[in-house]
Design an enzyme around this catalytic site. Structure first.
Site, PDB file in Angstrom:
ATOM      1  N   ASN A  12       1.906 -18.219 -18.881  1.00 21.59           N
ATOM      2  CA  ASN A  12       3.395 -18.357 -18.474  1.00 21.59           C
ATOM      3  C   ASN A  12       3.386 -19.836 -18.215  1.00 21.59           C
ATOM      4  OD1 ASN A  12       5.896 -17.925 -18.202  1.00 21.59           O
ATOM      5  ND2 ASN A  12       5.632 -17.492 -16.007  1.00 21.59           N
ATOM      6  N   HIS A  64       5.686 -22.404 -15.305  1.00 25.22           N
ATOM      7  CA  HIS A  64       6.538 -22.393 -14.289  1.00 25.22           C
ATOM      8  C   HIS A  64       7.304 -23.742 -14.063  1.00 25.22           C
ATOM      9  CE1 HIS A  64       8.325 -20.408 -10.843  1.00 25.22           C
ATOM     10  NE2 HIS A  64       7.966 -21.419 -10.216  1.00 25.22           N
ATOM     11  N   LEU A  77       8.733  -8.866 -15.657  1.00 19.80           N
ATOM     12  CA  LEU A  77       7.368  -8.673 -15.242  1.00 19.80           C
ATOM     13  C   LEU A  77       6.648  -7.924 -16.601  1.00 19.80           C
ATOM     14  CD1 LEU A  77       5.825  -9.204 -12.744  1.00 19.80           C
ATOM     15  CD2 LEU A  77       6.297  -7.097 -11.915  1.00 19.80           C
ATOM     16  N   GLY A  86      14.974 -21.089 -25.623  1.00 20.77           N
ATOM     17  CA  GLY A  86      13.499 -21.315 -26.335  1.00 20.77           C
ATOM     18  C   GLY A  86      13.211 -22.613 -26.607  1.00 20.77           C
ATOM     19  N   SER A  87      13.718 -23.681 -26.000  1.00 18.42           N
ATOM     20  CA  SER A  87      13.206 -24.851 -26.010  1.00 18.42           C
ATOM     21  C   SER A  87      11.596 -25.141 -26.131  1.00 18.42           C
ATOM     22  CB  SER A  87      13.849 -25.967 -25.172  1.00 18.42           C
ATOM     23  OG  SER A  87      13.322 -25.915 -23.889  1.00 18.42           O
ATOM     24  N   ASN A  88      10.963 -24.420 -25.095  1.00 20.01           N
ATOM     25  CA  ASN A  88       9.647 -24.596 -25.302  1.00 20.01           C
ATOM     26  C   ASN A  88       8.910 -23.738 -26.412  1.00 20.01           C
ATOM     27  OD1 ASN A  88       8.446 -25.831 -22.963  1.00 20.01           O
ATOM     28  ND2 ASN A  88       9.414 -24.609 -21.725  1.00 20.01           N
TER      29      ASN A  88
END
Length: 192
Positions: free
Chosen positions: A103, A105, A88, A13-15
């Site tokens: 999201n 990527h 998903l 969970g760094s973002n």
């Protein structure tokens, strides 16, 4: 009334951390809940550090019931942010939150996306293809992996001696810088 964000994450969970930091003292938006499919995910500790409630769910609850969608509706969530979430998104959530799920990527979509393309697999594919640059893509989520409309892309150069770790590092620098800002910009565009 503050805009409300829900973060989905499956791992460290760094973002998620960067987004929680960004919105901690924000006047117009807040992270209201962190959700995960992994009871061991470090993102739960990060949420706890910010005193943000969390919810752990399993595949059955997520895909076969309305529980997660109802929880988010009850919290009046404005935007769902996926931050290293690997499942998903089921149709019921997509319908409940149309164009409100995003999201990030770790490559320049549409290249190097799709089912099974996450983390080191993406970076290895980029290196194997001898790309001169890579980057990050923030996109809307639809019923397919990594195929939603692109919202933002940032690029970095790939140097000759770069390995997976260096690509990951360069990418994460861009993710941590841009993802919270993109979330903020999207929330500002939403009608109250």
């Amino acid at each position: 009334m503050k805009k409300r964000i829900a973060i989905f994450a499956s791992g460290s969970g760094s973002n998620a951390q960067k987004i929680m930091e960004y919105f901690k003292k924000h006047h117009d938006a807040e992270v209201s809940i962190v959700l995960t499919n992994n009871p061991e995910a470090y993102v739960l500790q990060r949420a706890d550090n910010f005193e943000i409630p969390s919810h752990i769910f399993d595949r059955q609850e997520f895909t076969k019931t309305e529980e997660v969608a109802n929880l988010l509706k009850n919290l009046q969530i404005d935007l769902i942010v996926l931050a290293g979430f690997l499942w998903l998104i089921p149709e019921n959530l997509l319908k409940a939150f149309p164009n409100k799920i995003i999201n990030i990527h770790p490559a320049l979509l549409p290249k190097f996306g799709g089912k099974g393309m996450y983390g080191d697999k993406v970076h290895q594919s980029v290196l194997d293809a001898h790309e001169e640059e890579s980057g990050i893509t923030v996109h809307f989520v639809n019923e397919n992996f990594d195929e939603g409309e692109v919202i933002h892309q940032s690029r970095f150069r790939i140097d000759e001696d770069d390995d997976i770790e260096m690509l990951k590092f360069k990418g994460q620098q861009l993710e941590h810088l841009h993802y919270p800002r993109v979330v903020d910009q999207l929330l500002k565009k939403m009608k109250s």
